[in-house]
Enzyme design. Structure first.
Site, PDB file in Angstrom:
ATOM      1  N   HIS A   1       3.871   9.041   4.506  1.00 27.95           N
ATOM      2  CA  HIS A   1       3.931   7.652   4.048  1.00 27.95           C
ATOM      3  C   HIS A   1       4.404   6.813   5.220  1.00 27.95           C
ATOM      4  CE1 HIS A   1       4.917   4.087   1.790  1.00 27.95           C
ATOM      5  NE2 HIS A   1       4.342   4.616   0.729  1.00 27.95           N
TER       6      HIS A   1
ATOM      7  N   ARG B   1       4.239  -4.333   1.009  1.00 29.04           N
ATOM      8  CA  ARG B   1       3.115  -4.872   1.771  1.00 29.04           C
ATOM      9  C   ARG B   1       2.097  -5.539   0.853  1.00 29.04           C
ATOM     10  NH1 ARG B   1       1.218   0.023   4.192  1.00 29.04           N
ATOM     11  NH2 ARG B   1       2.857   1.053   3.014  1.00 29.04           N
TER      12      ARG B   1
END
Ligand code: FAD
Ligand code: SF4
Ligand code: SF4
Ligand code: FES
Lengths: 332, 621
Positions: free
Chosen positions: B246, B266
């Protein structure tokens, strides 16, 4: 990096003791890191529960310097360099080993809680709810089941005898969550909470809210509204108290410092007792209410003068003492 | 030793296991659910972002075909196409079903389930509850199981008449009799007592393998038990070289290194910057994605409010791309001291909004790092997060190669190809969990007679489990785990090289004898040292699979990046690497062709796009 002093409870159901350790602590570490360091070095069999290490799973509950906390969210920087950090298992539940306790009480209570009742006539995919309406229940669904509130509540902490009848704050918020669920088809959640979960034991001390790592307002947003609405039909003086006076320190001078409403069975020597203490008493009847669930205040509409009795209108005064299990302190 | 008899035993109480158990119980079977930790604490609880399902609630252009395309692209066409198809078609039903169990997802204005943007998904697609979707999912399934138990109590007078949860119980061995599953063996963590489950059907739902890495978002449970149990029982693992790192794990302070910062940061507008303050992701858009991603900051920023007329910001590229980009920035000396880059949401959204949309991130940084994300950027870097590889299963029935063995969730392989899209795991758990439960039940129905567990198998499983406590002079399990993590993190990490992989395989081989001779102090009651000693052999064999497959695959694709073979090779797209276990417990490796996609599915893609992935012969006319 520095050496810090720790006292950690080691033992099992048969007994145990606080053991002293000197452990290295690095910048930014939490109490759980220290326990892991001990496991990896001196004490490979030191038992503790954890999973996520990020305050999300509610596994690592323990008492740190007497305060019920998640050990993965308790930063070492919150203690003085010279302070000894004492770590003990949750007190309300039976110890299995070291910092691990048997929390099955909570899972049993969860099982007794009637499940979500899906609305009839709505198929999957047809549910429509407004964000505003789901938010109230969502607050309670944040619960990570750390059981810190259950551990803290004085009704069961050191009162094993109340465990049978008292589901605890975790399950009051579950009841409130379902009660406030926009589509739950069951309509008697509050009554169930009062009759079967032991909501009446709670005297709104707010200790549960104080320790909740998810900052769920257990008392203000779940317990009090549940009590208030039950009270439309049932009188509960503590609600009025809780509503007006919200902080524990403010309640203290008014309410007795002893747990106030432990209505559990009283155990007294038969021969000394003037009345029958073994008798299971009927709970006081609620006052008569109108169609809106409110007490009729207008005397013109009521069948008697003055307000209805808070104890229910079926009670005759003076009460027959043989029908009470009240124990007069003078007779002891 | 306690002995229990069940129709179906589900190992794992995460999303996949619970969904499988519900389905098997609904099919009338007596079911046991087994889990290493307490009920409701499985890894699924940690998932943050959401569950991907093409319900089309936010953008009505979305449907299963778009979702299917995104999934295949994300996996770089190595996915088992049939699994990706079933997943895309069935996820919406699985999510809606959760509402009938009492789940409360965030809503759209018209009262439907709201969906959010996430890396790799063309439309807003993730059903979510703030950033605690996994908690909602597991709690809902947990409460559904309780409600089934209440029904059983009403009918049979016993909550546990047809479904029982065995919490804090670890399975160490599966038993196979004449080619069929006959039982499972394990110990209760609490007492250290052994337990035998006699059952004709086992559903493995044990999750991933991340604990073999130093920096990981995974917990102690993720030791690859299901992978190893399946191998030892005779099943196969596929795609083990593909691990997802990740891109945004916390890097500071050191004690929380690896803990996840959700992608939704994000998706909700957060941007990545290096220490020079530059938004660097624009430099890292690979050719295959060039058409879908914005080229300027202005266009990227417009996308958040007008996604139909603008291309998406490059911060939302699939995870492997972002992880590699961060890795490159740090290597080029533009990273922070702790080895990360900055993830900035503070300058992009008002504080109030941040607290509302990302409550648990706000909480996490405040309490763990003493950083207020509404006013300061976060420091992030790649962390080992998810294993794409897993037990090879039949796509429709979730059945593994051994009769009576089924697998679902993270421990199964094929669905995600070489890289998983965010949010596709939670829906994967539900879709294939249900299928595994259903097919395990019908397998039991069709079985003429129940296979018997051999007494000798139980004896040897008991001895193997007790051995570490009886040995006195072996290595400390924690030290061995640390060494294993070092090897995997340093030599089989994000960027891989031939020499390092070969060295890793050699070192893992050397560890083997020491793991076999590990010793644990203390007694049998709740002894984590002993538990780790038993988990180690699982971690080791699974790590060997990863290292061996990674050395074999001479290309870079999705969650597997070879510095010496930086390109994606169409010829390798046709190959699945399959690991098995040889007679002496060694790992075997075979090439196996990837199933060929049906024409109706191929036709969902532009020919020009297919040309980037497939060889010329494979392209449709
Ligand atoms: C921090 C984090 C965030 C994530 N966010 C997302 C997201 O936003 N969206 C998304 O789709 N995915 C996300 N994922 C991935 C996803 O959460 C996991 O892949 C998924 O939950 C795995 O579910 P599972 O049912 O396969 O296994 P798990 O939920 O991991 O459960 C495994 C179960 O198996 C049990 N078990 C293991 N070994 C044994 C044994 N030997 N004996 C008995 N029991 C055993 C364990 O106790 C546990 O109960 C995230 C993962 C992490 C770590
Ligand atoms: S407020 Fe009620 S439930 Fe909470 S700790 Fe006090 S008595 Fe217990
Ligand atoms: S309500 Fe709060 S304190 Fe109680 S179990 Fe849930 S998260 Fe823990
Ligand atoms: S380890 Fe999960 S809450 Fe502490």
């Amino acid at each position: 990096m520095s050496k810090r002093k720790f006292r950690i409870w080691r033992g099992d159901a048969t007994g145990g003791e606080l053991k002293n350790y000197q452990v290295e602590v690095n910048e930014g570490e939490v109490v759980l890191d220290v326990i892991h360091r001990l496991q990896a070095t001196e004490e490979p069999d030191l038992a503790c529960r954890w999973n996520c290490k990020a305050g999300k799973c509610g596994s690592c509950s323990m008492e740190i310097n007497g305060m019920p906390r998640l050990s993965c969210m308790t930063r070492m920087s919150t203690f003085e360099e010279t302070e000894t950090v004492t770590v003990t298992p949750l007190r309300t539940f039976p110890v299995i080993r070291d910092l691990v306790t048997d929390v099955s009480f909570n899972y049993e209570k969860a099982r007794e809680m009637p499940a979500f009742a899906p609305p009839v006539g709505l198929k999957p995919g047809e549910y429509r709810m407004q964000q505003m309406d789901v938010e109230r229940s969502q607050e309670f669904r944040k619960c990570i089941e750390c059981f810190l509130c259950q551990n803290t509540c004085h009704v069961v902490r050191d009162h094993e005898e109340n465990k049978k009848e008292f589901a605890g704050p975790r399950y009051f918020i579950r009841a409130a969550e379902l009660d406030m669920h926009p589509l739950d088809a069951k309509t008697d959640r509050k009554e169930l909470a009062q009759q079967q979960q032991g909501l009446g034991f709670c005297n709104i001390t707010k200790c549960c809210t104080e320790v909740c790592p998810e900052h769920i307002k257990i008392t203000d947003n779940a317990i009090i509204p549940m009590k208030e609405r039950v009270v439309d039909r049932r009188y509960d003086p503590l609600v009025m108290l809780g509503r007006k006076i919200l902080r524990r320190d403010q309640i203290a001078p008014l309410a007795s410092t002893e747990p106030a409403v432990h209505a559990g069975p009283v155990v007294v020597d038969e021969t000394k007792a003037p009345v029958d203490f073994g008798r299971e008493l009927l709970p006081p009847m609620g006052a008569a209410v109108n169609a809106k669930g409110k007490v009729d205040l207008n005397e013109m509409l009521s069948d008697r003068s003055a307000a209805a009795s808070p104890f229910g209108d079926d009670v005759q005064f003076p009460v027959d003492p043989t029908a009470l299990n009240y124990y007069h302190p003078d007779k002891l | 030793m306690d002995k229990f008899v069940y129709d179906v035993v589900v190992i794992g109480a995460g999303g996949a296991g619970l969904r499988a158990a519900i389905e098997a119980r609904l099919a009338g079977k007596r079911v046991a659910i087994i889990s290493k930790s307490l009920f409701g604490k499985a890894h699924t609880v940690m998932a943050e972002g959401g569950a991907a399902a093409a319900m089309g609630n936010v953008n009505s252009n979305d449907n299963w075909m778009v979702h299917f395309r995104d999934t295949m692209r994300g996996g770089k066409f190595l996915n088992n196409f049939r699994m990706a198809e079933l997943h895309a078609k069935e996820s919406p039903d699985r999510i809606w079903e959760l509402e009938t169990y009492g789940a409360l997802f965030d809503r759209t204005k018209d009262g439907r389930i709201s969906q959010r943007n996430f890396g790799g998904h063309e439309y807003p697609r993730l059903a979510h509850v703030g950033d605690r979707t996994g908690l909602e999912l597991i709690r809902t399934l947990q409460q559904k199981i309780v409600s089934l138990q209440q029904e059983d109590k009403a009918e049979y007078g016993d909550y546990e008449a047809r479904i029982r949860v065995f919490a804090e119980c670890t399975i160490t061995e599966l038993f196979v009799t004449e080619g069929r599953i006959s039982g499972a063996f394990g110990y209760f963590r609490e007492s250290g007592d052994f337990v035998l489950f006699e059952t004709p059907a086992v559903v493995l739902a044990t999750g991933g393998v991340g604990k073999s890495y130093k920096v990981t978002s995974n917990s102690w449970e993720y030791t690859g038990d299901g992978h190893a149990l399946a191998l030892r029982a005779g099943a196969k693992l596929i795609n083990m070289e593909f691990l997802q790192f990740h891109p945004t794990g916390m890097v500071w302070p050191p004690s929380v290194k690896g803990i996840l910062v959700t992608e939704s940061v994000r998706g909700d507008g957060g941007v990545l910057k290096n220490t020079e303050g530059k938004r660097f992701m624009f430099n890292y858009v690979p050719d295959v994605f060039r058409k879908q991603y914005a080229e300027t900051e202005a266009e990227a920023d417009r996308w958040y409010t007008d996604p139909d007329n603008n291309r998406r910001p490059p911060e939302l590229l699939p995870r492997d791309e972002v992880a590699r980009a961060i890795n490159s920035e740090v290597k080029a000396g533009r990273g922070t001291k702790a080895g990360g880059v900055y993830l900035d949401i503070a300058s992009r959204l008002p504080a109030e909004q941040i607290r509302k949309r990302l409550p648990s991130m706000y909480h996490q940084f405040k309490e763990l790092a003493d950083v207020d994300i509404t006013s300061a950027p976060m420091e992030v870097g790649p962390t080992c997060h998810y294993v794409m590889g897993g037990i090879e299963v039949d796509p429709d029935s979730a059945a593994a190669a051994v009769e009576g063995l089924f697998a679902a969730g993270e421990c199964s392989g094929g669905m995600h190809g070489s890289n998983r899209l965010g949010g596709n795991s939670l829906s994967d758990l539900l879709v294939f969990g249900k299928r595994a439960g259903e097919h395990a039940a019908s397998y039991v129905d069709a079985l003429p007679a129940r296979p018997k567990v051999a007494a000798s198998d139980v004896d040897s499983a008991t001895q193997a489990a007790l051995a570490p406590l009886e040995r006195k002079d072996g290595d400390n399990p924690y030290a061995l785990q640390h060494e294993l993590q070092e090897i995997m993190g340093d030599l089989v990490g994000i960027i891989r090289r031939e020499g390092e992989l070969a060295a890793a395989i050699k070192k893992l081989g050397e560890l083997r004898a020491r793991v076999a001779a590990v010793s644990a102090t203390g007694g049998r009651r709740y002894n984590p040292g002993w538990h780790l000693a038993l988990d180690l052999r699982n971690m080791l064999i699974v790590s060997e699979c990863t290292a061996i497959a990674a050395l074999e695959r001479e290309e870079s694709r999705g969650g597997h990046t070879r510095e010496d073979f930086p390109k994606m090779e169409p010829k390798w797209r046709k190959v699945n690497l399959v690991c098995g276990m040889g007679p002496n417990g060694e790992v075997t490796l075979e090439h196996q062709p990837v199933p060929t996609m049906r024409d109706d599915l191929l036709n969902l893609f532009d020919k020009s796009e297919l040309a980037k992935y497939l060889t010329d012969e494979e392209l449709p006319a």
